[in-house]
Design an enzyme around this catalytic site. Structure first.
Site, PDB file in Angstrom:
ATOM      1  N   GLY A  29      26.188   0.678  22.849  1.00  0.00           N
ATOM      2  CA  GLY A  29      25.415  -0.208  23.734  1.00  0.00           C
ATOM      3  C   GLY A  29      24.803  -1.321  22.900  1.00  0.00           C
ATOM      4  O   GLY A  29      23.707  -1.812  23.180  1.00  0.00           O
ATOM      5  N   GLN A  33      20.209  -6.035  25.228  1.00  0.00           N
ATOM      6  CA  GLN A  33      18.982  -6.671  24.735  1.00  0.00           C
ATOM      7  C   GLN A  33      18.405  -5.940  23.517  1.00  0.00           C
ATOM      8  O   GLN A  33      18.089  -6.535  22.500  1.00  0.00           O
ATOM      9  CB  GLN A  33      17.938  -6.705  25.869  1.00  0.00           C
ATOM     10  CG  GLN A  33      16.693  -7.487  25.538  1.00  0.00           C
ATOM     11  CD  GLN A  33      15.471  -6.987  26.310  1.00  0.00           C
ATOM     12  OE1 GLN A  33      15.486  -5.918  26.902  1.00  0.00           O
ATOM     13  NE2 GLN A  33      14.421  -7.780  26.297  1.00  0.00           N
ATOM     14  N   ASP A  55      30.379  -1.257  21.772  1.00  0.00           N
ATOM     15  CA  ASP A  55      30.080  -1.593  23.176  1.00  0.00           C
ATOM     16  C   ASP A  55      31.398  -1.891  23.876  1.00  0.00           C
ATOM     17  O   ASP A  55      32.444  -1.969  23.216  1.00  0.00           O
ATOM     18  CB  ASP A  55      29.144  -2.825  23.252  1.00  0.00           C
ATOM     19  CG  ASP A  55      28.255  -2.788  24.487  1.00  0.00           C
ATOM     20  OD1 ASP A  55      28.777  -2.530  25.586  1.00  0.00           O
ATOM     21  OD2 ASP A  55      27.035  -2.996  24.362  1.00  0.00           O
ATOM     22  N   ILE A  56      31.332  -2.089  25.197  1.00  0.00           N
ATOM     23  CA  ILE A  56      32.556  -2.475  25.908  1.00  0.00           C
ATOM     24  C   ILE A  56      32.908  -3.917  25.539  1.00  0.00           C
ATOM     25  O   ILE A  56      34.047  -4.255  25.272  1.00  0.00           O
ATOM     26  CB  ILE A  56      32.366  -2.344  27.446  1.00  0.00           C
ATOM     27  CG1 ILE A  56      32.266  -0.873  27.815  1.00  0.00           C
ATOM     28  CG2 ILE A  56      33.504  -3.035  28.196  1.00  0.00           C
ATOM     29  CD1 ILE A  56      32.473  -0.584  29.288  1.00  0.00           C
ATOM     30  N   ASP A  73      34.190   2.533  25.679  1.00  0.00           N
ATOM     31  CA  ASP A  73      33.632   2.849  26.994  1.00  0.00           C
ATOM     32  C   ASP A  73      32.936   4.208  26.835  1.00  0.00           C
ATOM     33  O   ASP A  73      33.597   5.248  26.738  1.00  0.00           O
ATOM     34  CB  ASP A  73      34.764   2.926  28.028  1.00  0.00           C
ATOM     35  CG  ASP A  73      34.278   3.440  29.376  1.00  0.00           C
ATOM     36  OD1 ASP A  73      33.064   3.703  29.512  1.00  0.00           O
ATOM     37  OD2 ASP A  73      35.113   3.595  30.283  1.00  0.00           O
ATOM     38  N   TYR A 163      16.685   5.090  37.992  1.00  0.00           N
ATOM     39  CA  TYR A 163      16.570   4.922  36.536  1.00  0.00           C
ATOM     40  C   TYR A 163      15.566   5.940  35.971  1.00  0.00           C
ATOM     41  O   TYR A 163      15.851   6.635  34.992  1.00  0.00           O
ATOM     42  CB  TYR A 163      16.110   3.490  36.240  1.00  0.00           C
ATOM     43  CG  TYR A 163      15.844   3.169  34.793  1.00  0.00           C
ATOM     44  CD1 TYR A 163      16.862   3.171  33.857  1.00  0.00           C
ATOM     45  CD2 TYR A 163      14.559   2.830  34.370  1.00  0.00           C
ATOM     46  CE1 TYR A 163      16.610   2.858  32.526  1.00  0.00           C
ATOM     47  CE2 TYR A 163      14.310   2.504  33.049  1.00  0.00           C
ATOM     48  CZ  TYR A 163      15.338   2.518  32.137  1.00  0.00           C
ATOM     49  OH  TYR A 163      15.078   2.197  30.822  1.00  0.00           O
ATOM     50  N   LYS A 167      16.096   9.141  33.507  1.00  0.00           N
ATOM     51  CA  LYS A 167      15.381   9.282  32.225  1.00  0.00           C
ATOM     52  C   LYS A 167      14.681  10.645  32.135  1.00  0.00           C
ATOM     53  O   LYS A 167      14.675  11.267  31.083  1.00  0.00           O
ATOM     54  CB  LYS A 167      14.376   8.134  32.027  1.00  0.00           C
ATOM     55  CG  LYS A 167      15.026   6.790  31.754  1.00  0.00           C
ATOM     56  CD  LYS A 167      15.825   6.794  30.455  1.00  0.00           C
ATOM     57  CE  LYS A 167      16.460   5.461  30.133  1.00  0.00           C
ATOM     58  NZ  LYS A 167      17.397   5.518  28.987  1.00  0.00           N
TER      59      LYS A 167
HETATM   60  N1  SER Z   1      12.227  -2.210  30.993  1.00  0.00           N
HETATM   61  C1  SER Z   1      12.631  -1.152  31.875  1.00  0.00           C
HETATM   62  C2  SER Z   1      12.809  -1.656  33.262  1.00  0.00           C
HETATM   63  O1  SER Z   1      12.061  -2.504  33.664  1.00  0.00           O
HETATM   64  C3  SER Z   1      11.610  -0.049  31.885  1.00  0.00           C
HETATM   65  O2  SER Z   1      11.764   0.703  30.722  1.00  0.00           O
HETATM   66  O3  SER Z   1      13.651  -1.162  33.949  1.00  0.00           O
END
Ligand code: SER
Length: 335
Positions: A29, A33, A55-56, A73, A163, A167
């Site tokens: 990855g 960023q 990364d891809i 991948d 997300y 996590k």
């Molecule tokens: N920066 C992330 C987001 O905003 C949170 O860890 O999804």
């Protein structure tokens, strides 16, 4: 006595230098960023040849591309295994993820990407191909029932985003692989990350990065959060240092095997507007909250990171005003 102590210290120093010289780091990855910043941070600390980017799609950052690039991948375990099975890499940093805002638009795709790629890396680590794994968690593990101020490590984790759910699950998988298979996987819960080398994509905290670009272009900034919605934030230099420091810490110091809370600074959009106005006169933020405001409102305002401080010596170096100045200087240096 003193000479003997010096000699022992010298040999210990030499031994740890030789161990470090044999270590090789792979970032999966690497074109995202954080990946770009981490590669550059690792090049500075370990040398260009001790780091490989994966990364891809290859990044077009010329500094990142001083290190070798491998196309991968990460959702395909056979491809991940083929690379890690070579035994070339001691340290894996697995950064692949779909962030919070994008994940809400594609919940199943977000879950699949985040979980499948993590489990692929953990499986390969279980097979003994690597020494240590880093995988990032996030402030998104927290939900509406966690206290907002100085949110502690072990409070409720009842996230409302896919997300955040991925996590929390990932943290528990990390602990599971450590306890059942002895996989040395280490993790921190990043706040919103602010860096100048690449634009972020798909996060809720990313409004802050957009604000800097508008400020430098002397354009008004339209913010998708409420003006008083404070969130935990961190400068990339702090985030990279935390990542490398936790990976270098002695194994016995890592007492939390889910993920460590990590605090940098904390600010709301109106506080960011105030700080930016010190450098860019007449900078204006307009507010037009959308679905991301609800995500932000479910997250902490600030974080208690005493465990990271106690266990492996973490200390943030960036206040909000220092972060703003460094980010503006960084952006100016690349235009
Ligand atoms: N920066 C992330 C987001 O905003 C949170 O860890 O999804």
């Amino acid at each position: 006595m003193c000479i003997q102590t010096d000699l022992i210290a010298h040999h210990k120093g030499l031994a740890s230098y030789l161990v470090a010289a044999m270590e090789k780091h792979i970032v999966i990855g690497a074109s995202g960023q954080l990946g770009i910043e981490l590669i550059i941070g690792m090049q500075a600390r370990y040398g260009v040849n001790a780091v490989v980017a994966c990364d891809i799609i290859k990044s077009n950052d010329k500094d990142v591309n001083k290190s070798e690039f491998i196309s991968l991948d990460a959702t395909d375990i056979n491809s991940v295994r083929k690379i890690l099975k070579t035994g070339e890499f001691t340290h894996v940093y697995h950064l692949v993820a779909m962030l919070s805002a994008k994940g809400e638009e594609n919940p199943i795709a977000g879950w699949d990407l985040n979980m499948k790629s993590l489990l692929n890396v953990l499986e390969c680590a279980k097979e003994g191909f690597v020494k240590r794994v880093f995988w990032p968690s996030s402030i998104a593990v927290f939900g509406p029932n966690a206290p907002k101020i100085k949110t502690s490590q072990d409070t409720f984790c009842d996230p409302t985003t896919v997300y955040g759910v991925s996590k929390v699950a990932g943290e528990l998988w990390a602990k599971y692989y450590f306890e059942h298979y002895g996989v040395d996987v280490r993790s921190v819960r990043y706040p919103g990350l602010i860096g100048h080398r690449s634009k972020p994509g798909g996060g809720t905290t990313d409004y802050a990065v957009e604000a800097f670009y508008c400020a430098l272009d002397s354009k008004p900034f339209v913010c998708y959060l409420d003006k008083d919605e404070a969130l935990p934030m961190m400068h990339m230099d702090d985030a990279v240092r935390a990542t490398l420091d936790i990976m270098e810490a002695p194994c016995e110091n890592i007492k939390t095997r889910t993920s460590y809370n990590l605090s940098g600074c904390s600010f709301s959009p109106s506080e960011l507007n105030y700080e930016l106005s010190k450098f860019v006169s007449n900078f204006i933020t307009e507010y037009n909250p959308d679905y991301r405001q609800k995500i932000a409102a479910s997250w902490p305002d600030s974080i208690d990171d005493s465990e990271a401080k106690n266990d492996w010596g973490w200390e943030s170096e960036f206040s909000t005003s220092k972060l703003v100045k460094h980010m503006l200087d960084g952006l100016k240096s690349i235009v």
